[in-house]
Design a protein around this motif. Structure first.
Motif, PDB file in Angstrom:
ATOM      1  N   GLY A  69      10.412   4.758   1.649  1.00 22.26           N
ATOM      2  CA  GLY A  69       9.711   5.750   1.604  1.00 22.26           C
ATOM      3  C   GLY A  69      10.605   6.823   0.935  1.00 22.26           C
ATOM      4  O   GLY A  69      11.730   6.563   0.495  1.00 22.26           O
ATOM      5  N   GLY A  70       9.956   7.974   0.909  1.00 25.30           N
ATOM      6  CA  GLY A  70      10.558   9.133   0.217  1.00 25.30           C
ATOM      7  C   GLY A  70       9.823  10.505   0.366  1.00 25.30           C
ATOM      8  O   GLY A  70       9.078  10.428   1.092  1.00 25.30           O
ATOM      9  N   GLY A  71      10.264  11.103  -0.625  1.00 31.27           N
ATOM     10  CA  GLY A  71       9.369  12.371  -0.807  1.00 31.27           C
ATOM     11  C   GLY A  71      10.195  13.680  -1.606  1.00 31.27           C
ATOM     12  O   GLY A  71      11.330  13.383  -2.025  1.00 31.27           O
ATOM     13  N   ARG A  72       9.737  14.633  -1.639  1.00 35.19           N
ATOM     14  CA  ARG A  72      10.040  15.991  -2.229  1.00 35.19           C
ATOM     15  C   ARG A  72      10.978  16.698  -1.124  1.00 35.19           C
ATOM     16  O   ARG A  72      10.527  16.736  -0.120  1.00 35.19           O
ATOM     17  N   TYR A  73      12.003  17.037  -1.854  1.00 35.65           N
ATOM     18  CA  TYR A  73      13.197  17.904  -0.793  1.00 35.65           C
ATOM     19  C   TYR A  73      13.809  19.088  -1.967  1.00 35.65           C
ATOM     20  O   TYR A  73      14.777  18.938  -2.356  1.00 35.65           O
ATOM     21  N   ASP A  74      12.809  20.018  -2.032  1.00 36.65           N
ATOM     22  CA  ASP A  74      13.394  21.441  -2.790  1.00 36.65           C
ATOM     23  C   ASP A  74      14.282  22.017  -2.345  1.00 36.65           C
ATOM     24  O   ASP A  74      14.846  22.882  -2.997  1.00 36.65           O
ATOM     25  N   GLY A  75      14.720  21.898  -0.994  1.00 34.75           N
ATOM     26  CA  GLY A  75      15.768  22.875  -0.338  1.00 34.75           C
ATOM     27  C   GLY A  75      16.929  22.439  -0.101  1.00 34.75           C
ATOM     28  O   GLY A  75      17.874  23.293   0.356  1.00 34.75           O
ATOM     29  N   LEU A  76      17.264  21.217  -0.098  1.00 32.40           N
ATOM     30  CA  LEU A  76      18.333  20.481   0.115  1.00 32.40           C
ATOM     31  C   LEU A  76      19.599  21.006  -0.606  1.00 32.40           C
ATOM     32  O   LEU A  76      20.629  21.090  -0.196  1.00 32.40           O
ATOM     33  N   ILE A  77      19.513  20.771  -1.830  1.00 30.67           N
ATOM     34  CA  ILE A  77      20.723  20.842  -2.973  1.00 30.67           C
ATOM     35  C   ILE A  77      21.133  22.364  -2.756  1.00 30.67           C
ATOM     36  O   ILE A  77      22.430  22.551  -2.818  1.00 30.67           O
ATOM     37  N   GLY A  78      20.170  23.233  -2.268  1.00 25.65           N
ATOM     38  CA  GLY A  78      20.556  24.680  -2.312  1.00 25.65           C
ATOM     39  C   GLY A  78      21.540  24.754  -1.049  1.00 25.65           C
ATOM     40  O   GLY A  78      22.169  25.821  -0.807  1.00 25.65           O
ATOM     41  N   MET A  79      21.632  23.838  -0.061  1.00 22.03           N
ATOM     42  CA  MET A  79      22.497  23.960   1.046  1.00 22.03           C
ATOM     43  C   MET A  79      24.038  23.575   0.741  1.00 22.03           C
ATOM     44  O   MET A  79      25.017  24.185   1.659  1.00 22.03           O
ATOM     45  N   PHE A  80      24.201  23.197  -0.520  1.00 24.75           N
ATOM     46  CA  PHE A  80      25.549  22.886  -0.906  1.00 24.75           C
ATOM     47  C   PHE A  80      25.921  23.649  -2.080  1.00 24.75           C
ATOM     48  O   PHE A  80      27.080  23.557  -2.359  1.00 24.75           O
ATOM     49  N   GLY A  81      24.848  24.222  -2.597  1.00 26.36           N
ATOM     50  CA  GLY A  81      25.584  25.378  -3.708  1.00 26.36           C
ATOM     51  C   GLY A  81      24.668  26.471  -4.029  1.00 26.36           C
ATOM     52  O   GLY A  81      23.786  26.849  -2.798  1.00 26.36           O
ATOM     53  N   LYS A  82      24.753  27.430  -4.770  1.00 29.46           N
ATOM     54  CA  LYS A  82      24.190  28.892  -5.014  1.00 29.46           C
ATOM     55  C   LYS A  82      22.777  28.533  -5.406  1.00 29.46           C
ATOM     56  O   LYS A  82      21.778  29.402  -5.118  1.00 29.46           O
ATOM     57  N   GLU A  83      22.480  27.362  -6.057  1.00 31.53           N
ATOM     58  CA  GLU A  83      21.222  27.604  -6.695  1.00 31.53           C
ATOM     59  C   GLU A  83      20.318  26.439  -6.219  1.00 31.53           C
ATOM     60  O   GLU A  83      20.693  25.267  -5.452  1.00 31.53           O
ATOM     61  N   MET A 115       0.735  -1.062   0.043  1.00 32.17           N
ATOM     62  CA  MET A 115       0.030   0.091   0.184  1.00 32.17           C
ATOM     63  C   MET A 115       0.841   1.341  -0.097  1.00 32.17           C
ATOM     64  O   MET A 115       1.874   1.069   0.780  1.00 32.17           O
ATOM     65  N   ILE A 116       0.581   2.183  -0.846  1.00 28.94           N
ATOM     66  CA  ILE A 116       1.440   3.479  -0.924  1.00 28.94           C
ATOM     67  C   ILE A 116       0.773   4.355  -0.134  1.00 28.94           C
ATOM     68  O   ILE A 116      -0.480   4.796  -0.404  1.00 28.94           O
ATOM     69  N   ARG A 117       1.345   4.909   0.892  1.00 32.61           N
ATOM     70  CA  ARG A 117       0.597   5.988   1.674  1.00 32.61           C
ATOM     71  C   ARG A 117       1.259   7.441   1.372  1.00 32.61           C
ATOM     72  O   ARG A 117       2.540   7.580   1.180  1.00 32.61           O
ATOM     73  N   LEU A 118       0.452   8.368   1.171  1.00 28.50           N
ATOM     74  CA  LEU A 118       0.791   9.671   0.716  1.00 28.50           C
ATOM     75  C   LEU A 118       0.539  10.446   2.029  1.00 28.50           C
ATOM     76  O   LEU A 118      -0.533  10.626   2.595  1.00 28.50           O
ATOM     77  N   GLY A 141       7.776  18.610   0.219  1.00 27.23           N
ATOM     78  CA  GLY A 141       6.527  18.574  -0.312  1.00 27.23           C
ATOM     79  C   GLY A 141       5.835  17.104  -0.016  1.00 27.23           C
ATOM     80  O   GLY A 141       5.881  16.949   1.165  1.00 27.23           O
ATOM     81  N   ALA A 142       5.542  16.403  -1.193  1.00 26.85           N
ATOM     82  CA  ALA A 142       4.638  15.055  -0.993  1.00 26.85           C
ATOM     83  C   ALA A 142       5.845  14.303  -0.306  1.00 26.85           C
ATOM     84  O   ALA A 142       6.881  14.519  -0.258  1.00 26.85           O
ATOM     85  N   ILE A 143       5.243  13.582   0.706  1.00 28.18           N
ATOM     86  CA  ILE A 143       6.003  12.315   1.549  1.00 28.18           C
ATOM     87  C   ILE A 143       5.271  11.197   1.141  1.00 28.18           C
ATOM     88  O   ILE A 143       3.909  11.194   1.104  1.00 28.18           O
ATOM     89  N   MET A 144       6.117   9.973   1.268  1.00 29.24           N
ATOM     90  CA  MET A 144       5.346   8.699   0.411  1.00 29.24           C
ATOM     91  C   MET A 144       6.019   7.607   1.475  1.00 29.24           C
ATOM     92  O   MET A 144       7.156   7.757   1.837  1.00 29.24           O
ATOM     93  N   GLU A 145       5.223   6.364   1.583  1.00 29.09           N
ATOM     94  CA  GLU A 145       5.807   5.409   2.179  1.00 29.09           C
ATOM     95  C   GLU A 145       5.307   4.043   1.676  1.00 29.09           C
ATOM     96  O   GLU A 145       4.071   4.093   1.202  1.00 29.09           O
ATOM     97  N   ILE A 146       5.832   3.034   1.516  1.00 28.37           N
ATOM     98  CA  ILE A 146       5.276   1.747   0.941  1.00 28.37           C
ATOM     99  C   ILE A 146       5.225   0.839   2.150  1.00 28.37           C
ATOM    100  O   ILE A 146       6.336   0.682   2.767  1.00 28.37           O
TER     101      ILE A 146
END
Lengths: 479, 479
Positions: free
Chosen positions: A334-348, A179-182, A316-321
């Motif tokens: 499980g997993g999810g969206r992480y739109d802010g993490l890469i910016g912690m290592f670079g300018k963009e 079952m995929i939980r969102l 954002g969305a988080i998921m688990e199976i």
């Protein structure tokens, strides 16, 4: 941490093989990162508990001596060795740390290699990670994660494709009850704010919530109290969720999952009133489950309002199976969206979304349910064993083994001249299906005596036909 | 330590695939051990220098606090922080360490699982190891070893089979200029004793000798002097070896390798006089090279009297595989017999012999010589990319991608609705050979527009024939 004997490795490789094959069929590419990262890369990415669970590597040589001297001085000056000093000492003694997950290293790689990577980078990575955690069933201090991530797009197509890929893997492995939980971090934020819990307490609240499967409701309340999270707000929230869940289980027999999700969404929209961020999260979840109807007529996807996930980098969305086993849910990943993490290592700031399957959990359940195909569970180290008649015929046996290998067989050679009975006993113990005897008579006649260990049949075969006889025997055995 | 981007991982997996295939064809079985070992397991197995190069993991929580307190107390009592104190502190601060090679973990596994393993245990293991060494060309702090070991027999057939297997791997990878160098710890002992160097200095002498390719003759003499090894003994030894090597190179054009080995063996037997142990080592080497004539008519095997190998656990034959590049030998791997190591972890002495190929060295040379097949060096993330026409056709594109996957293609989906030009530009950048366009017209007509990016051809194809068209196009491209 565990050793994996050959039968274990074969089972692991079977599962990893299917995971790789499916990820690659979706256009994901392999990435590997080192086991050891700079300690600063890891600390502060997983929350306070994560920091504690990171394995830290001692500085070496002169650098270590320097720190030790510094600390001796400090102590000699009369400062005491209370907790803050220790923590300081821990971080000053270590400069490297073991990989804690595959997401933070990916973010570092993407930030550092921006120009060498495609605009949308789709990568998979299957490597071990290490956590100084208390071991439990299917939980170890060294364990493999099988991650798949898509970098560069905010579109919900990404979430849908990840759900497709992971579902396909589990189906190919033989699971039919997952079952995929969102849920969505913005929905959680909306619920928390609407419940009157202030933003600075949200992280703590989510971490506590994430333990809901491991601790009792009483313990949850106690943890909230310890963190000074107002219990009336928490109660309002939990009551709302319970109401939804109760209604859902009452209607379970009459409603499709889709109808049930729609009803939860409607109730939730009412609860969130005009909390715009929360509503936008809900909107994204609806997009995801609409797209996943392309997966199957009745996809096993449900909103799960208590799903929080412990890691602090999700946005954002988080998921688990999950699998349902008796009264428990076992999470396979499980997993999810992480739109802010890469910016912690670079300018963009670069948007990203990923999913991680836990290899160990999958293996534990497959073992318990007997899900491995026979050729994996009962595999042997070789197709045939070549015996050694005496010290003078060693070269002949080496040559025969080599000929059979050239014809595609896996051949093990008994490593020394020994009584034939002992050699057969060994062949039995390693479960090879065939044994070749090459004595002086056989050598003189250009033949080999081939014995089928499961049937007991033994016959003299012309040397050039040996490989064929063994291959035919193996095929007939499989039939 | 390095990240491996997709093109690197594919090359690594190609080499690893061949190594596994060959090891398995010899009846070796896979084993995996954890990256982290108890520190006591590793220390004292690799010599003094090895101890220094082991990465050590900091104790955690209460255990660390305890040590820190203890040390503060000691310092407060007035003991100073000189070197012995530091060393003590290093070992008391750490309880775990990163795997340094694959041989010591194997010895631990064999000793601990004696009853679950066959009498002769033939295992291979391909995993990373870590050394706090100064990086150099083809030498890294995290690197993969590809080990193959046979446990339980003292027969030289084991050494011969290891040489066969490793030679077959290198041949399959495309190397034709490798040379297997052999020596024997008992021969070295015989030469050292015959040269008047006392037994307690042998370990130091061998470690210094092992650096012969990295440092000058002058530096070697200086190191011997520092360790108080009598230089007259060393000179006698080196002179003997130089005499042999000179004679050998003079005769190189007229002698076969076999004749040259035989001549070295005769000279050596004279030098060793009646040093029985040394002569028995020589006898074992002769057995190995006699057996390896089964490998090919003129096997590239030579005695190399200066070969010592640094690790302290070897007891018998030692081996190395070298490539000649200009004036340098590049070692691609090495190994030997270690009949005493397993006994250090259990009650029973069990004989063992193994060989380790260095993945990184192999990759560096293959890269420099352009030895990777085109399908590896130029591989793409997918066979085809499916575009997305607009937000309303997302589901159709998802469905097409899924259909093509079912027919065995690797399919990547552009992750969002976007200008078609941008989508094609992306397809170009990731080098997929085909792009599928599924616009409103195509959907209405039940067709797909398939574009071949290398030829520029574009045509309308019936939906059910798309996979076939792409597969045919790929085949014709390869031809």
């Amino acid at each position: 941490m565990r050793d994996f004997l050959p039968v274990d490795v074969r089972k692991r490789n079977y599962v990893i093989g299917i995971i790789k094959e499916v990820y690659e069929s979706y256009g994901f590419e392999p990435l590997e990162t080192p086991a050891v990262e700079n300690i600063e890369t890891l600390l502060g990415k997983y929350g306070e508990e994560g920091n504690q669970l990171v394995f830290k590597i001692l500085k070496r040589g002169a650098k270590l001596a320097e720190v030790a001297e510094l600390q001796s001085d400090r102590v000699a000056e009369g400062s005491n060795s209370e907790t803050p000093q220790h923590r300081n000492s821990e971080n000053s003694l270590a400069d490297l740390a073991l990989r804690y997950d595959l997401t933070v290293p990916l973010a570092r790689v993407v930030a550092n290699n921006k120009n060498d990577l495609p605009k949308f980078f789709k990568r998979y990575q299957i490597q071990p990670v290490w956590r100084a955690d208390r071991p439990a069933r299917g939980r170890f201090r060294e364990f493999y994660q099988c991650d798949v991530d898509a970098i560069g797009s905010k579109s919900m197509i990404v979430e849908a494709e990840l759900i497709f890929a992971v579902s396909e893997i589990l189906t190919k492995l033989g699971f039919d009850d997952f079952m995929i939980r969102l849920n969505h971090r913005k929905i959680l934020k909306g619920i928390l704010e609407t419940s009157g819990i202030k933003e600075e307490l949200h992280t703590d609240a989510l971490i506590i919530l994430d333990k809901r499967d491991k601790i009792t409701a009483e313990e949850i309340r106690a943890e909230f109290e310890k963190k000074h999270i107002p219990l009336d707000g928490v109660d309002r929230w939990l009551k709302f969720v319970n109401r939804i869940n109760k209604k859902r289980s009452e209607n379970a027999s009459e409603q499709t999952l889709r109808e049930s999700n729609q009803e939860v969404a409607n109730t939730l929209a009412d609860f969130l009133k005009d909390h715009q961020e929360g509503l936008s999260g809900l909107d994204e979840l609806e997009k995801i489950w609409n797209l996943s109807e392309q997966l199957s007529e009745e996809p096993h996807i449900g909103i799960e309002l208590l799903l929080a996930r412990g890691l602090s980098y999700y946005t954002g969305a988080i998921m688990e199976i999950d699998l349902r086993e008796g009264n428990f849910n076992i999470s396979l990943g499980g997993g999810g969206r992480y739109d802010g993490l890469i910016g912690m290592f670079g300018k963009e700031q670069i948007p990203a979304c990923g999913f991680s399957l836990g290899l160990e959990r999958i293996l534990v359940v497959m073992e318990e349910r007997g899900m491995f195909p026979a050729e994996i569970a009962e595999s042997t180290p070789a197709d045939v064993m070549v015996t050694i008649w005496n010290d003078d015929t060693v070269a002949d046996s080496l040559k025969l083994a080599s000929e059979l290998r050239e014809q595609g067989l896996r051949v093990t050679l008994y490593p020394e001249a020994d009584k034939l009975g002992k050699q057969f006993k060994y062949a039995d113990s390693i479960k090879v299906p065939f044994v070749c005897v090459l004595g002086e008579t056989e050598i003189a006649e250009g033949t080999v005596t081939v014995k089928n260990l499961s049937s007991g049949d033994q016959r003299s075969v012309e040397r050039r036909s040996v490989a064929m006889v063994i291959k035919e025997g193996e095929n007939s055995h499989q039939r």
